[in-house]
Design an enzyme around this catalytic site. Sequence first.
Site, short mmCIF file in Angstrom:
data_model
loop_
_atom_site.label_atom_id
_atom_site.label_comp_id
_atom_site.label_asym_id
_atom_site.label_seq_id
_atom_site.Cartn_x
_atom_site.Cartn_y
_atom_site.Cartn_z
N GLU A 3 0.85 -1.19 0.00
CA GLU A 3 0.00 0.00 0.00
C GLU A 3 0.89 1.25 0.00
O GLU A 3 2.11 1.16 -0.07
CB GLU A 3 -0.95 -0.06 1.21
CG GLU A 3 -1.77 -1.36 1.19
CD GLU A 3 -2.75 -1.51 2.34
OE1 GLU A 3 -3.27 -0.50 2.82
OE2 GLU A 3 -3.00 -2.66 2.74
N LYS A 61 -0.56 3.53 -4.88
CA LYS A 61 0.32 2.37 -4.77
C LYS A 61 1.18 2.21 -6.01
O LYS A 61 1.88 1.21 -6.15
CB LYS A 61 -0.51 1.09 -4.61
CG LYS A 61 -1.61 1.15 -3.56
CD LYS A 61 -2.43 -0.13 -3.67
CE LYS A 61 -3.71 -0.05 -2.88
NZ LYS A 61 -4.53 -1.27 -3.04
N ARG A 267 -11.39 -11.44 0.91
CA ARG A 267 -10.30 -11.34 1.88
C ARG A 267 -10.93 -11.27 3.27
O ARG A 267 -11.96 -11.87 3.50
CB ARG A 267 -9.43 -10.12 1.56
CG ARG A 267 -8.61 -10.35 0.30
CD ARG A 267 -7.66 -9.23 0.01
NE ARG A 267 -8.37 -8.01 -0.34
CZ ARG A 267 -7.78 -6.85 -0.62
NH1 ARG A 267 -6.48 -6.76 -0.58
NH2 ARG A 267 -8.48 -5.79 -0.95
#
Length: 283
Positions: A3, A61, A267
Amino acid sequence: MPELPEVEVVRRGLAAVVTGRAITAVTVLHPRPVRRHLAGPDDFAAQLRGQTFAEPRRRGKYLWLPLVDGDAVLAHLGMSGQFRLDRPDSPLVPNTRIVFGLEGGDTELRFVDQRMFGGLSISPGGAELPSEIAHIGRDPFDSAFDLAAAVRRLRARRTGIKRALLDQQLVSGIGNIYADEALWRARTHYARPTQTMSRPQAAAVLAAATEVMSAALAHGGTSFDALYVNVNGASGYFDRSLAVYGRVGQPCPRCGTSILREPFMNRSSFRCPRCQRRPQGAR
Ligand SMILES: [Zn+2]
């Protein structure tokens, strides 16, 4: 995928060494990481040899290495892409894919990628902002970032707040780790519908994301994944300061309640069930 803080750590490491230096040699050890360069690995090497790096840049990112001629080398870090700066006589680490010799001869820039979902490509005219990532929103560290506009865009979405935070076109740089940490800091449940949030509430979540990413950057980033390393192969230590991410069953640093892990977009989401209560009617 790393990130914003982890990518910024890499950008700073590269900037200190490659800026203003000419590329003396390019060796492509595996063709897959340059597959986006349709003319092939030899042409990739030939186009870059003799060029000079300007200061590496980042949006969210995404990282690119501008060249003084106005083109850029765009990095696709994917799941496992890394840059390293090593002495030319030091052995290549496993999975080294591309090696750049630099003017002066004391350092090589090496691109390492175990799984090879990532790679490097040449972005013609991309020094200022590669067209490939022009749709990515500005990140909160960008001097031209407009908080009021970001709040407006966020509240105009009909979605949950965490989905909005992960949308790189809305605000870039935030992934799963810092989204969970920001929502904990702002005492907000990940499914909170954005259209029900007031302007101050939405601004508070974005401010929390900015704060937690600044703190992580000061610690060299989070090395929750062993692949998140700086250009010397060392990892950051912000994982020790994470409040909820990866801490299922451990006490909330604020109230002591056990942290929950819940499935979210293939996730996980981590939250404190007391500080971040599920909004009424949210799924
Ligand atoms: Zn709590």
